[in-house]
Design an enzyme around this catalytic site. Structure first.
Site, PDB file in Angstrom:
ATOM      1  N   GLN A 114     -36.443 -13.585  10.643  1.00 41.79           N
ATOM      2  CA  GLN A 114     -35.896 -12.129  10.577  1.00 41.79           C
ATOM      3  C   GLN A 114     -36.027 -11.367   9.670  1.00 41.79           C
ATOM      4  O   GLN A 114     -36.486 -10.010   9.798  1.00 41.79           O
ATOM      5  CB  GLN A 114     -34.196 -12.228  10.883  1.00 41.79           C
ATOM      6  N   LYS A 129     -28.730 -13.910   9.431  1.00 49.72           N
ATOM      7  CA  LYS A 129     -28.381 -14.584  10.738  1.00 49.72           C
ATOM      8  C   LYS A 129     -27.125 -15.246  10.524  1.00 49.72           C
ATOM      9  O   LYS A 129     -26.671 -15.673   9.556  1.00 49.72           O
ATOM     10  CB  LYS A 129     -29.489 -15.688  11.322  1.00 49.72           C
ATOM     11  N   ASP A 169     -27.460 -13.328  19.993  1.00 51.06           N
ATOM     12  CA  ASP A 169     -28.501 -14.026  19.982  1.00 51.06           C
ATOM     13  C   ASP A 169     -28.021 -14.801  21.322  1.00 51.06           C
ATOM     14  O   ASP A 169     -26.993 -14.695  21.908  1.00 51.06           O
ATOM     15  CB  ASP A 169     -28.680 -14.852  18.745  1.00 51.06           C
ATOM     16  N   THR A 213     -35.461  -6.754  23.957  1.00 47.86           N
ATOM     17  CA  THR A 213     -36.167  -7.685  23.552  1.00 47.86           C
ATOM     18  C   THR A 213     -37.418  -8.203  24.666  1.00 47.86           C
ATOM     19  O   THR A 213     -38.568  -8.368  24.475  1.00 47.86           O
ATOM     20  CB  THR A 213     -35.632  -8.990  23.258  1.00 47.86           C
TER      21      THR A 213
HETATM   22  P1  NDP Z   1     -29.214 -16.143  26.113  1.00 53.21           P
HETATM   23  O1  NDP Z   1     -27.819 -17.127  25.718  1.00 53.21           O
HETATM   24  O2  NDP Z   1     -28.931 -14.865  26.808  1.00 53.21           O
HETATM   25  O3  NDP Z   1     -29.917 -16.961  26.819  1.00 53.21           O
HETATM   26  C1  NDP Z   1     -30.550 -18.257  26.356  1.00 53.21           C
HETATM   27  C2  NDP Z   1     -31.315 -19.185  27.530  1.00 53.21           C
HETATM   28  O4  NDP Z   1     -32.111 -20.042  26.848  1.00 53.21           O
HETATM   29  C3  NDP Z   1     -30.546 -19.462  28.755  1.00 53.21           C
HETATM   30  O5  NDP Z   1     -31.192 -19.411  29.920  1.00 53.21           O
HETATM   31  C4  NDP Z   1     -30.161 -20.872  28.032  1.00 53.21           C
HETATM   32  O6  NDP Z   1     -29.983 -21.963  29.116  1.00 53.21           O
HETATM   33  C5  NDP Z   1     -31.638 -21.243  27.570  1.00 53.21           C
HETATM   34  N1  NDP Z   1     -31.337 -21.987  26.372  1.00 53.21           N
HETATM   35  C6  NDP Z   1     -30.568 -22.074  25.442  1.00 53.21           C
HETATM   36  N2  NDP Z   1     -30.684 -23.246  24.578  1.00 53.21           N
HETATM   37  C7  NDP Z   1     -31.363 -24.121  25.336  1.00 53.21           C
HETATM   38  C8  NDP Z   1     -32.063 -25.565  25.302  1.00 53.21           C
HETATM   39  N3  NDP Z   1     -31.611 -26.055  23.785  1.00 53.21           N
HETATM   40  N4  NDP Z   1     -32.745 -25.874  25.829  1.00 53.21           N
HETATM   41  C9  NDP Z   1     -33.494 -25.063  27.142  1.00 53.21           C
HETATM   42  N5  NDP Z   1     -32.915 -23.829  27.180  1.00 53.21           N
HETATM   43  C10 NDP Z   1     -32.069 -23.349  26.669  1.00 53.21           C
HETATM   44  O7  NDP Z   1     -29.873 -15.852  24.767  1.00 53.21           O
HETATM   45  P2  NDP Z   1     -31.124 -14.798  24.700  1.00 53.21           P
HETATM   46  O8  NDP Z   1     -31.735 -14.600  25.605  1.00 53.21           O
HETATM   47  O9  NDP Z   1     -30.565 -13.679  23.934  1.00 53.21           O
HETATM   48  O10 NDP Z   1     -32.113 -15.669  23.726  1.00 53.21           O
HETATM   49  C11 NDP Z   1     -33.405 -16.532  23.901  1.00 53.21           C
HETATM   50  C12 NDP Z   1     -34.270 -16.617  22.707  1.00 53.21           C
HETATM   51  O11 NDP Z   1     -34.571 -15.436  22.392  1.00 53.21           O
HETATM   52  C13 NDP Z   1     -33.579 -17.138  21.499  1.00 53.21           C
HETATM   53  O12 NDP Z   1     -34.625 -18.045  21.090  1.00 53.21           O
HETATM   54  C14 NDP Z   1     -33.177 -15.962  20.677  1.00 53.21           C
HETATM   55  O13 NDP Z   1     -33.330 -16.325  19.285  1.00 53.21           O
HETATM   56  C15 NDP Z   1     -34.516 -15.066  20.949  1.00 53.21           C
HETATM   57  N6  NDP Z   1     -34.081 -13.665  20.802  1.00 53.21           N
HETATM   58  C16 NDP Z   1     -33.273 -13.056  21.120  1.00 53.21           C
HETATM   59  C17 NDP Z   1     -33.056 -11.655  21.011  1.00 53.21           C
HETATM   60  C18 NDP Z   1     -31.992 -10.821  21.749  1.00 53.21           C
HETATM   61  O14 NDP Z   1     -32.005  -9.611  21.358  1.00 53.21           O
HETATM   62  N7  NDP Z   1     -30.950 -11.438  22.221  1.00 53.21           N
HETATM   63  C19 NDP Z   1     -34.131 -10.943  20.180  1.00 53.21           C
HETATM   64  C20 NDP Z   1     -35.267 -11.687  19.501  1.00 53.21           C
HETATM   65  C21 NDP Z   1     -35.171 -13.152  20.009  1.00 53.21           C
HETATM   66  P3  NDP Z   1     -28.504 -22.503  29.102  1.00 53.21           P
HETATM   67  O15 NDP Z   1     -27.733 -21.502  29.873  1.00 53.21           O
HETATM   68  O16 NDP Z   1     -28.432 -23.756  29.826  1.00 53.21           O
HETATM   69  O17 NDP Z   1     -28.020 -22.932  27.642  1.00 53.21           O
HETATM   70  O1  2IT Z   2     -33.785 -12.817  16.912  1.00 45.16           O
HETATM   71  C1  2IT Z   2     -33.480 -11.376  17.000  1.00 45.16           C
HETATM   72  O2  2IT Z   2     -34.336 -10.773  16.542  1.00 45.16           O
HETATM   73  C2  2IT Z   2     -32.226 -11.036  17.453  1.00 45.16           C
HETATM   74  N1  2IT Z   2     -31.335 -12.033  18.077  1.00 45.16           N
HETATM   75  C3  2IT Z   2     -31.762  -9.714  17.440  1.00 45.16           C
HETATM   76  C4  2IT Z   2     -31.106  -9.346  16.114  1.00 45.16           C
HETATM   77  C5  2IT Z   2     -30.418  -7.863  16.150  1.00 45.16           C
HETATM   78  O3  2IT Z   2     -30.021  -7.595  15.194  1.00 45.16           O
HETATM   79  O4  2IT Z   2     -30.448  -7.044  17.299  1.00 45.16           O
END
Ligand code: NDP
Ligand code: 2IT
Length: 449
Positions: A114, A129, A169, A213
């Protein structure tokens, strides 16, 4: 070995010795530090200042007890964390993750990423984080609310609009941010809008934050493809995940004319040769909070396969991992390359293992590293803070336009540094160097703190 290479090796060894069990943290530190050697050679003062030894040590870590009661009055004790990694360029900023796998190693890796990601956005935000090993899956709204209230009852004393600004997240979306904000406001007795981002639109949230994102990922990929003269239209895209990032990556990819044929959750993946029906995914995941397997029951042309890793065996032109860390290992990377995939854009944080990245690079895959490609979310979080400060709300179009400009700037900055430091197509190196330079300069200016 050059002097700076051995300096980096010594810091990696120090990290390993200090916390031998923190494998995820060690991996991300290795990914960043091994690529910035050329900058260290140009600015040898960083070694004198022990800048790397400082940058790998969080400024502060808080670990706390989170007691709560479920709907049957059974008591549970979870562990809460906030890693405040680096505040050289702004208040700590970064999401909260609620997932049973959460531990200090994972949160330190995410906080470290981050720091450089936030620097790349060009906005004044440091890196942090946090989260908990709490699993929101299968919990009632009331249980989630009680957990969030208990979590915030400790966290509130460590955060603030000018101190540390958490967001969502994995496992933390609009519902959780709402409960967290309510409890913070109640304890502080002040309307500190910018203490959290990803808020609802009725109480200080920003338009486009939900989409940012996933949309930003596609904007980044498109910048690269435009540069290479490749058209996104009609390209087959494999996406993992079906959460916040995946859903809006699918939406923008489809809008740009690509054919998205998969999505997944941790139980399995959907293959739909006609293109993913996003409305159905949104209904299952955002409204019902269900499992993606349900998609296949009313989409007869689609297939549901148990096990999430198989998704990387699906033939595609572009792969966009949007689920979680280490989901693409060396075997998955080999399968993607063998099946003709030419572009990988990381929506999740560190979804590709180090050997997978090396394999992609050796096979000339156009690779968009997470800290650049997924920076759109935190960038719009920073724009949410700006709007909160000026007590105004910008339109969807205005925020989206700013997001496009930010992603284009991140691409150009990463590319320019890759070119300057001698490996023109290496955006991993370019992004790491671009992110590092600003933080290092700010840390130097502020003396030994
Ligand atoms: P959500 O909780 O909305 O969704 C996560 C998704 O990933 C779900 O479909 C989940 O399935 C799946 N998942 C989680 N853990 C696992 C695992 N161990 N194996 C397989 N599938 C898994 O999270 P986000 O979409 O917000 O985040 C997804 C990724 O993006 C993360 O790496 C996060 O750090 C990153 N990210 C998020 C940002 C944001 O703004 N939200 C910004 C930048 C990066 P299930 O329901 O089965 O757990
Ligand atoms: O991994 C990421 O960049 C996030 N989960 C978003 C963080 C934020 O402060 O919006």
């Amino acid at each position: 070995m050059s002097d700076m290479k051995s300096y980096v090796e010594s810091v990696l060894e120090l990290v390993k010795q200090r916390d031998p069990d923190q494998i995820e943290f060690q991996n991300t530190v290795k990914e960043v530090l091994t690529t910035i050697v050329p900058v260290l050679e140009k600015y040898p003062q960083y070694k004198e200042q022990k800048l790397l030894e400082r940058i790998v040590e969080p400024e502060r870590v808080v670990i706390f007890r989170v007691p709560w009661q479920d709907d049957n009055n059974v008591t549970h004790i979870n562990r809460g964390y906030r890693v405040q990694m680096n505040s050289a360029i702004g208040p700590y900023k970064g999401g909260l993750r609620f997932h049973p796998s959460v531990n200090l190693s994972i949160l330190k890796f995410l906080a470290f990423e981050q720091v450089f990601k936030n620097s790349l956005t060009g906005l004044p935000i440091g890196g942090g984080k946090g989260g908990s090993d709490f699993d929101p899956k299968g919990k009632s709204d009331n249980e989630v609310m009680r957990f969030c209230q208990s979590f915030m009852t400790e966290l509130y004393r460590h955060i603030g609009p000018h101190v540390d600004v958490p967001a969502g997240d994995i496992g933390v979306g609009g519902r959780e941010i709402g409960y967290l904000f309510g409890q913070y406001k109640r304890i502080r007795d002040a309307y500190d809008s910018a203490v959290l981002t990803g808020k609802g639109l009725t109480y200080g949230g920003s338009l486009t934050r939900t989409e940012a994102t996933g949309y930003g990922l596609l904007y980044f990929v498109k910048n690269l493809l435009d540069d290479k003269g490749i058209n996104l239209d009609g390209k087959k895209v494999v996406i993992s995940g079906s959460g916040n990032v995946a859903i809006y990556a699918i939406e923008k990819a489809q809008e740009l004319g690509a054919n998205v044929i998969t999505c997944s959750d941790s139980d399995g993946y959907i293959y739909d040769p006609h293109g993913i029906d996003l409305k159905a995914v949104k209904l299952i995941k955002e409204v019902k909070r269900g499992r993606i397997a349900e998609y296949a029951t009313n989409h007869p042309a689609s297939e549901y396969h148990e096990g999430c890793h198989g998704v990387w065996n699906v033939k595609c032109d572009i792969a966009l991992p949007c689920a979680t860390q280490s989901e693409i290992d060396l075997d998955a990377a080999k399968a993607l390359v063998a099946n003709g995939c030419k572009i990988v854009g990381e929506g999740a944080n560190m979804p590709s293992t180090l050997d997978a990245i090396e394999y992609f690079q050796a096979n000339k895959i156009l690779f968009c590293p997470a800290k650049a490609a997924n920076a759109g979310g935190v960038a719009v979080s920073a724009l949410e803070m700006s709007q909160n400060s000026e007590r105004l709300s910008w339109t969807f179009e205005e925020v989206d336009e700013r997001l496009k400009v930010i992603m284009a700037n991140i691409y150009r900055n990463a590319k320019a540094n890759a070119v300057e430091f001698g490996d023109a197509d290496n955006l991993v190196m370019g992004a790491n160097i671009a992110g590092f330079k600003k933080v290092a300069e700010a840390m130097t200016a502020q003396g030994l703190v």
